[in-house]
Design a protein around this motif. Structure first.
Motif, PDB file in Angstrom:
ATOM      1  N   THR A  20       0.830  -1.216   0.000  1.00  0.00           N
ATOM      2  CA  THR A  20       0.000   0.000   0.000  1.00  0.00           C
ATOM      3  C   THR A  20       0.854   1.252   0.000  1.00  0.00           C
ATOM      4  OG1 THR A  20      -1.778  -1.155   1.166  1.00  0.00           O
ATOM      5  CG2 THR A  20      -1.812   1.261   1.236  1.00  0.00           C
ATOM      6  N   VAL A  24       0.426   4.134  -2.768  1.00  0.00           N
ATOM      7  CA  VAL A  24       0.138   5.524  -2.382  1.00  0.00           C
ATOM      8  C   VAL A  24       1.238   6.453  -2.877  1.00  0.00           C
ATOM      9  CG1 VAL A  24      -0.106   7.110  -0.422  1.00  0.00           C
ATOM     10  CG2 VAL A  24      -1.242   4.887  -0.370  1.00  0.00           C
ATOM     11  N   ASN A  27       0.838   7.125  -6.578  1.00  0.00           N
ATOM     12  CA  ASN A  27      -0.299   8.022  -6.828  1.00  0.00           C
ATOM     13  C   ASN A  27       0.024   9.475  -6.483  1.00  0.00           C
ATOM     14  OD1 ASN A  27      -2.227   6.288  -7.929  1.00  0.00           O
ATOM     15  ND2 ASN A  27      -2.879   5.554  -5.929  1.00  0.00           N
ATOM     16  N   LYS A  28       0.731   9.673  -5.384  1.00  0.00           N
ATOM     17  CA  LYS A  28       1.084  11.033  -4.971  1.00  0.00           C
ATOM     18  C   LYS A  28       1.994  11.709  -5.995  1.00  0.00           C
ATOM     19  CE  LYS A  28       0.523  10.834   0.037  1.00  0.00           C
ATOM     20  NZ  LYS A  28       1.197  10.935   1.357  1.00  0.00           N
ATOM     21  N   PHE A  52      -7.723   0.965   3.072  1.00  0.00           N
ATOM     22  CA  PHE A  52      -6.968   2.171   2.712  1.00  0.00           C
ATOM     23  C   PHE A  52      -6.386   2.042   1.302  1.00  0.00           C
ATOM     24  CE2 PHE A  52      -3.045   4.750   2.709  1.00  0.00           C
ATOM     25  CZ  PHE A  52      -3.629   5.986   2.937  1.00  0.00           C
ATOM     26  N   THR A  53      -5.942   0.831   0.943  1.00  0.00           N
ATOM     27  CA  THR A  53      -5.412   0.609  -0.415  1.00  0.00           C
ATOM     28  C   THR A  53      -6.479   0.925  -1.454  1.00  0.00           C
ATOM     29  OG1 THR A  53      -4.268  -1.308   0.539  1.00  0.00           O
ATOM     30  CG2 THR A  53      -4.115  -1.019  -1.850  1.00  0.00           C
ATOM     31  N   ASN A  56      -7.652   4.662  -1.618  1.00  0.00           N
ATOM     32  CA  ASN A  56      -6.639   5.511  -2.242  1.00  0.00           C
ATOM     33  C   ASN A  56      -6.663   5.369  -3.761  1.00  0.00           C
ATOM     34  OD1 ASN A  56      -3.528   5.688  -3.277  1.00  0.00           O
ATOM     35  ND2 ASN A  56      -3.935   7.198  -1.685  1.00  0.00           N
ATOM     36  N   SER A  59      -9.821   6.853  -5.216  1.00  0.00           N
ATOM     37  CA  SER A  59      -9.745   8.319  -5.204  1.00  0.00           C
ATOM     38  C   SER A  59      -9.018   8.839  -6.438  1.00  0.00           C
ATOM     39  CB  SER A  59      -9.036   8.794  -3.933  1.00  0.00           C
ATOM     40  OG  SER A  59      -8.835  10.191  -3.963  1.00  0.00           O
ATOM     41  N   TYR A  60      -7.926   8.175  -6.789  1.00  0.00           N
ATOM     42  CA  TYR A  60      -7.165   8.607  -7.961  1.00  0.00           C
ATOM     43  C   TYR A  60      -7.855   8.213  -9.261  1.00  0.00           C
ATOM     44  CZ  TYR A  60      -3.274  10.560  -5.423  1.00  0.00           C
ATOM     45  OH  TYR A  60      -2.493  11.368  -4.618  1.00  0.00           O
ATOM     46  N   SER A  91     -15.991   5.861  -1.405  1.00  0.00           N
ATOM     47  CA  SER A  91     -14.964   6.102  -2.423  1.00  0.00           C
ATOM     48  C   SER A  91     -15.477   5.725  -3.809  1.00  0.00           C
ATOM     49  CB  SER A  91     -13.701   5.291  -2.099  1.00  0.00           C
ATOM     50  OG  SER A  91     -13.113   5.741  -0.893  1.00  0.00           O
TER      51      SER A  91
END
Length: 416
Positions: A20, A24, A27-28, A52-53, A56, A59-60, A91
């Motif tokens: 994860t 993340v 993605n950032k 959370f994976t 995230n 979201s992207y 999400s």
């Protein structure tokens, strides 16, 4: 990120947290494809993604409007038995809404057994994006425990769809009814409304918004628009009161107030405020210095003008063409034609029509008619295009020098 990947590949045991973290990280950095490949490898290695994976990556997917990838993730969410997880489903709602699949978003929402405030907010946002403000408003009114996000979404929705009066009414209602303190986004909406109404001439409406919100939170852009309204009314006292109450006064706000004074003939007040600005260690920009130089010109104060010139040299703003033009005018109006010519000669290739005209007019007004005409001819050779003010300066120079024929030639050139 390459170093992180190298360390990741060397790890003997990689759990869901490790995977994860990499996803993340990709993605950032905007490396969306790499994050998806990493997720596929994670699943292939039979490492189950955490909530959370998934949130995230979803979201992207929404941010990138990657609907196909989002749908495949939706299927995987169902397979994992996470359809009842509110955070993950929220999400999904957000992803479908941002990707433009409003019908699927509604289906997902209707099938949710448990809905929290975030679920309601997501659905309001979906309705706003689809242009169904009626549905968005109905869901908003039915909500209990509204958050700032709820208010912000519905206010912004009305504003974005041209329903400014309704947005204003909701903003006022939030300030009055809600126990929540407006956050930065809400205040940004309020500032946008102030700016919009001021620029559209609806000055009284803009003032009502200011009265209903904390004027200390007014930003520089809104203050500038509001100041323009006060300037048109010829009364800067209320604007100064708002300026003094502002929590954060950046260079834009200071400059707007100084320019307002200069435009309304309050040159002394402009210089006093500039001194306060310097005292507060706010670095003036080229617009500030240009306004202050204009005040010095109007008051014919050469000493302060020279101080501003020195300040511009120290800050590097002296290279700005607007400051250089202001210096030419200031020196000329204060009687220092030598200082004006020195600045003009330093401009070189950056001269614009204002530079040429300012120097030509300055020479004409100080009795240097022939020099003004020579400079005019030089401007023409350099490809400069004179405007009406330039011609007035040249004609004045011809009159001072008694050059009747030259004056006639200039007039003919102006007519052509």
């Amino acid at each position: 990120m390459d170093l992180a990947r190298e360390l990741f590949d060397r790890m003997p045991d990689r759990d869901s947290v490790s995977w994860t973290s990499m996803i993340v990280g990709y993605n950032k950095l905007g490396m969306f494809e790499s994050s998806i490949l990493m997720l596929k490898s994670m699943i292939w290695k039979r490492i189950l993604p955490t909530q959370f994976t998934l949130t995230n990556v979803l979201s992207y997917c929404g941010a990138m409007e990657a609907l196909d990838v989002g749908k495949r993730l939706h299927a995987f969410v169902i397979k994992l038995g996470l359809s009842g997880c509110v955070v993950v489903v929220n999400s999904l709602l957000n992803m479908y809404g941002k990707s433009g699949d409003f019908k699927t978003a509604e289906v997902v929402f209707d099938r949710m057994r448990v809905k929290d405030v975030s679920s309601q907010n997501c659905m309001i946002s979906v309705h706003v994006r689809s242009g169904r403000l009626d549905l968005a408003r109905a869901r908003f009114e039915e909500m209990r425990g509204r958050e700032n996000v709820s208010w912000n979404t519905i206010i912004a929705g009305h504003n974005q769809h041209g329903e400014d009066l309704e947005a204003l009414a909701l903003f006022s209602r939030m300030m009055k009814e809600s126990s929540l303190r407006a956050d930065e986004f809400t205040l940004a909406i309020g500032n946008a409304l102030v700016s919009m109404y001021s620029k559209c001439g609806e000055f009284e409406t803009a003032l009502k918004i200011v009265e209903r919100k904390d004027i200390a939170e007014l930003n520089a852009i809104s203050f500038t628009a509001l100041l323009d309204g006060y300037a048109k009314l010829g009364d800067l006292t209320p604007a100064r009161g708002i300026f003094d109450s502002m929590k954060e006064r950046d260079v834009i706000a200071w400059t707007a107030m100084i320019v307002g004074y200069v435009q309304n003939g309050s040159d002394t007040a402009a210089l006093e405020l500039f001194r306060s600005m310097v005292h507060d260690e706010i670095r003036p920009n080229n617009y500030t210095l240009s306004a202050v130089l204009s005040a010095c010109s109007n008051l014919v104060i050469l000493d302060i003008g020279k101080q501003v010139h020195a300040s511009a040299l120290r800050s590097g703003e002296a290279s700005s063409i607007s400051v250089q033009n202001g210096l030419i005018t200031m020196y000329a109006k204060c009687g220092s034609i030598v200082g004006a010519r020195q600045v003009f000669d330093e401009v070189h290739r950056r001269r614009d029509i204002v530079s040429w005209t300012s120097m030509i007019v300055a020479l004409a007004q100080h009795g240097f008619g022939e020099e003004a005409i020579e400079l005019f001819e030089e401007m023409l050779l350099c490809g400069g295009k004179p405007d009406c003010i330039t011609y007035v300066g040249v004609i004045s120079a011809c009159a001072h020098a008694g050059l009747v024929e030259t004056r006639k030639e200039v007039l003919r050139g102006n007519e052509e």
